[in-house]
Scaffold this motif. Sequence first.
Motif, PDB file in Angstrom:
ATOM      1  N   PHE A   6      -4.108  12.539  15.249  1.00 53.43           N
ATOM      2  CA  PHE A   6      -4.361  10.969  15.017  1.00 53.43           C
ATOM      3  C   PHE A   6      -5.429  10.719  16.029  1.00 53.43           C
ATOM      4  O   PHE A   6      -4.806  10.544  17.259  1.00 53.43           O
ATOM      5  CB  PHE A   6      -3.212  10.264  14.862  1.00 53.43           C
ATOM      6  N   VAL A  15      -9.293   0.313  10.748  1.00 50.52           N
ATOM      7  CA  VAL A  15      -9.295  -1.125  11.188  1.00 50.52           C
ATOM      8  C   VAL A  15     -10.620  -1.801  10.774  1.00 50.52           C
ATOM      9  O   VAL A  15     -10.591  -2.863  10.399  1.00 50.52           O
ATOM     10  CB  VAL A  15      -8.923  -1.397  12.649  1.00 50.52           C
ATOM     11  N   LEU A  18     -10.902  -2.096   6.910  1.00 54.67           N
ATOM     12  CA  LEU A  18     -10.086  -3.461   6.503  1.00 54.67           C
ATOM     13  C   LEU A  18     -10.696  -4.524   7.056  1.00 54.67           C
ATOM     14  O   LEU A  18     -10.980  -5.694   6.114  1.00 54.67           O
ATOM     15  CB  LEU A  18      -8.876  -3.081   7.275  1.00 54.67           C
TER      16      LEU A  18
ATOM     17  N   LEU B  24      -0.600   3.176  18.506  1.00 50.08           N
ATOM     18  CA  LEU B  24      -1.684   2.898  17.450  1.00 50.08           C
ATOM     19  C   LEU B  24      -1.268   2.373  16.212  1.00 50.08           C
ATOM     20  O   LEU B  24      -1.725   1.402  15.805  1.00 50.08           O
ATOM     21  CB  LEU B  24      -2.472   4.127  17.187  1.00 50.08           C
ATOM     22  N   PHE B  28      -2.296  -1.195  14.510  1.00 50.13           N
ATOM     23  CA  PHE B  28      -2.829  -0.964  13.015  1.00 50.13           C
ATOM     24  C   PHE B  28      -1.965  -1.885  12.191  1.00 50.13           C
ATOM     25  O   PHE B  28      -2.561  -2.706  11.380  1.00 50.13           O
ATOM     26  CB  PHE B  28      -2.681   0.307  12.739  1.00 50.13           C
ATOM     27  N   VAL B  31      -2.727  -5.610  12.847  1.00 49.81           N
ATOM     28  CA  VAL B  31      -4.033  -5.868  12.297  1.00 49.81           C
ATOM     29  C   VAL B  31      -3.807  -6.207  10.774  1.00 49.81           C
ATOM     30  O   VAL B  31      -4.203  -7.242  10.492  1.00 49.81           O
ATOM     31  CB  VAL B  31      -5.238  -4.957  12.680  1.00 49.81           C
ATOM     32  N   LEU B  32      -3.251  -5.468  10.286  1.00 53.73           N
ATOM     33  CA  LEU B  32      -3.114  -5.367   8.768  1.00 53.73           C
ATOM     34  C   LEU B  32      -2.331  -6.600   8.485  1.00 53.73           C
ATOM     35  O   LEU B  32      -2.803  -7.425   7.445  1.00 53.73           O
ATOM     36  CB  LEU B  32      -2.259  -3.915   8.197  1.00 53.73           C
ATOM     37  N   VAL B  35      -4.421  -9.571   8.792  1.00 52.89           N
ATOM     38  CA  VAL B  35      -5.264  -9.735   7.467  1.00 52.89           C
ATOM     39  C   VAL B  35      -4.680 -10.248   6.475  1.00 52.89           C
ATOM     40  O   VAL B  35      -5.373 -11.257   5.627  1.00 52.89           O
ATOM     41  CB  VAL B  35      -5.999  -8.296   7.164  1.00 52.89           C
ATOM     42  N   VAL B  38      -4.023 -14.050   6.711  1.00 53.47           N
ATOM     43  CA  VAL B  38      -5.295 -14.832   6.636  1.00 53.47           C
ATOM     44  C   VAL B  38      -5.621 -15.000   5.055  1.00 53.47           C
ATOM     45  O   VAL B  38      -6.007 -16.059   4.532  1.00 53.47           O
ATOM     46  CB  VAL B  38      -6.379 -14.088   7.526  1.00 53.47           C
TER      47      VAL B  38
END
Lengths: 122, 362
Positions: A6, A15, A18, B24, B28, B31-32, B35, B38
């Motif tokens: 990874f 990211v 997205l 990470l 991740f 952030v998801l 989003v 929002v």
Amino acid sequence: MEKRKFSWKEALLLVLVLAVAAGVYLYAKTRPKGAEAVIEQDGEVYRRVVLADLKEPLTLEVNGAVIELDKDGAHFVSSPCPDKICVNKGIIKRAGESAVCLPQRVSVRIEGGDSEIDSVTG
Amino acid sequence: MKANVKRPARFSFKTITEKEAKHLTLIFVAVLFLVIVVLALFPLLDREEERYEVTTYAMGSYVQQTVYGENREDAAVKAADAVEALEQKISWRVENSDIQKLNNNAGKDWVTLSDETLNILTQAQSVSEKSGGAFDVTIAPISRLWDFDDELNEVPDSDLITSLLPYVNHSLLRIDETEQTASLKNLGMAVDLGSVGKGAACDAAVRAYEEAGAKAAIIAVGGSVGVYGEKSSGKPWSVAVRDPNGDGSLGSVTLAEGFVSTSGSYEKYFEQDDVLYHHLLDPKTGYPAESGLVSVTVVAKSGVLSDALSTACFVLGREDGMKLLEEFDAEGIFINSDNNITVTDGLKDRFTRTSRDYTLVS
């Protein structure tokens, strides 16, 4: 401890993808819809036309009055009315502007677009 | 981030530790999540305010409404009804209207009027008085003679105009507010509320919006505009001012409340022997007013006032017009035949010129 495949790059890429997707979505939602001509007859909406979508001029006949629309605006071409105020009004293009044929009870007004005009005096 | 990464962070394909992977994944997921939040909130933030727009016809003009709020459609219907009901009361053409009764009893008797008519008449009369007759609510004998609504388009005989001028005299209109009556002193006199009808219609509509519980609304009856409430955006209403010489507008004025009217010589006119005759008559001469102005826009606290004042200002001209506006706590935009725009002090920050054909002067 087992090591996984990874990478930073992959994570960053995900990211990014997205973020771009979200960006595209938001842009599509907020993009101002082009100015729309609303043709009304006797208080009822007869037709709505997004002017920017018109590739060639569109001619409509509403209660005897002939209206021409193209991407730059709308105007009365002719009307059986005696005063021809509607025809003399010329081309309307900015949101809030309207041309009205009182005797035929037909009106065209421009709505939306980037203008913030709510109404017109004069 | 870097603190948690044990090896020097370089961007290259490599295997990472579980700890790093967890870290990470956390970022991740965060952030998801952001989003998603929002995206979920976006329709709420962005929601274009639901509005109802409709154009109907009354008062010999179009009635254009944009109404906001849950019961917007109902409020618009009620406002349109209110405008029609008003026309039945104040048009001298309508059989048995308040004004027709008043006119028919000129020189004879006092007539009982409805609250609404009395209120309009009182406001119009106060502008008649304070403008020194530049606006005269008893102009009917002269305005009917010219009749800019017919298709005849002829300048009336000058002797006829002269003979009818004595019948135009607002001081012979008497209003008794306690008795709710009014009378015209002399036979041959008549009241014409045509020049304030559109503004009065805006007043009636705004009252209807209030009663119907609309959130916000704007109405235009001909060139007269009335606003009610506040849009969700919190932005003031923006009203474009028509370009007297062209198709579009020359600028716009913003307002949070109140009424806007414009009197322009371009609205109704005809040409005879190379002379333009417009519909804004000077009650003193019986002919179209010549004050060097082509258009006056007035912002006032009622539609009747903005209508009456814009007419009065057109007849008076810029200087006297501005003085008159002060008396009514109203503001105005004067446009003269040299394409110069003068804006009263209270409106300077709220007026934006958009046409380069005009010059703002102070």
